[in-house]
Design an enzyme around this catalytic site. Sequence first.
Site, PDB file in Angstrom:
ATOM      1  CG  ASN A  16       8.195   2.566   5.686  1.00  0.00           C
ATOM      2  OD1 ASN A  16       8.108   3.612   6.465  1.00  0.00           O
ATOM      3  ND2 ASN A  16       7.173   1.683   5.253  1.00  0.00           N
ATOM      4  CE  LYS A  18       5.709  -0.455   7.775  1.00  0.00           C
ATOM      5  NZ  LYS A  18       5.142  -1.632   7.692  1.00  0.00           N
ATOM      6  CG  HIS A 105       3.122   1.206   3.085  1.00  0.00           C
ATOM      7  ND1 HIS A 105       2.431   0.440   3.649  1.00  0.00           N
ATOM      8  CD2 HIS A 105       4.372   0.705   2.938  1.00  0.00           C
ATOM      9  CE1 HIS A 105       3.005  -0.457   4.272  1.00  0.00           C
ATOM     10  NE2 HIS A 105       4.404  -0.376   4.019  1.00  0.00           N
ATOM     11  CD  GLU A 107       1.818  -0.151   7.200  1.00  0.00           C
ATOM     12  OE1 GLU A 107       2.063  -1.108   7.514  1.00  0.00           O
ATOM     13  OE2 GLU A 107       2.359   0.993   7.458  1.00  0.00           O
ATOM     14  CD  GLU A 178       5.977  -3.000   1.473  1.00  0.00           C
ATOM     15  OE1 GLU A 178       7.200  -2.771   2.182  1.00  0.00           O
ATOM     16  OE2 GLU A 178       5.226  -2.383   1.717  1.00  0.00           O
ATOM     17  N   GLY A 184       4.861  -6.976   8.452  1.00  0.00           N
ATOM     18  CA  GLY A 184       4.758  -7.223   9.893  1.00  0.00           C
ATOM     19  C   GLY A 184       4.279  -8.333  10.456  1.00  0.00           C
ATOM     20  CB  SER A 223       8.417 -10.004   7.338  1.00  0.00           C
ATOM     21  OG  SER A 223       7.392  -9.828   7.833  1.00  0.00           O
TER      22      SER A 223
END
Length: 263
Positions: A16, A18, A105, A107, A178, A184, A223
């Site tokens: 991904n 991003k 996701h 985010e 996730e 991150g 991560s």
Amino acid sequence: MLNSAALQRSSWVVGNWKMNGGLSDNEALLSGLLGLLEDHAGGSVAQCAVAVPAPYLFQSMVRLSGHSVGWGSQDVSAETSGAFTGEFSVAMLQDFEAQFSIVGHSERRARHAETDAVVAAKAVALADAGLVPLICVGESIQVRDSGQAVESVCLQVRHVAQALHAKALLSHAVFAYEPIWAIGTGRSAAPEQAQEMHAAIRRTLSEINAQAAAQIRLLYGGSVKAATAAALAAQPDIDGALVGGASLEAKEFFEIACAMSGE
């Protein structure tokens, strides 16, 4: 030791990107990855794909067509067309021969207020068109510390899975767990923590459709690094990885794919 059902599920490692990349950087990254895979021809490596920013779908199609690396999007609209400024449809993804799209996701859920219902609608639109919905689920550190992590994540799974099952599309799906607290941050769930959640997700899917649940690939994201990938891959219900920052480095991403091959 992998169980018999896991042996039937091929490993999948998805990068991904991003909101990262550029024409020249993308060319260098994809060329580097393809070169590593070519040099490793005949060796053990998981199936690879990249989820790229929408403006680079054409570049990905041109660069990756005829190679073993797949490509897809990081999001899609559930709508087919119309007055939805800034959105793009499943049909538009098909124009660029995308094979999948990430949906839900964390985010997107946090920054764009996407609900389980929205995520389910996107997943159905993708699966109905023959694309793979890569459905993200996860929990915050607050939810984990409250002891409600499994319940929270499985509720997210159930909403989407039931919508897909109602259309006889559940077997098309891939789910990615996730933990939000590991995205991150450099932190990663311990392999045993990840396996516990993946097993709970598969049990939830089994309650809806046992046959599909045995076939659906469950990826781990958060991560992921080459150094941790093998231990994650050794877990019976982890069938690959959704890789963030490490997917922007060809060698690191390649090494994750090798470690995730299960051999």
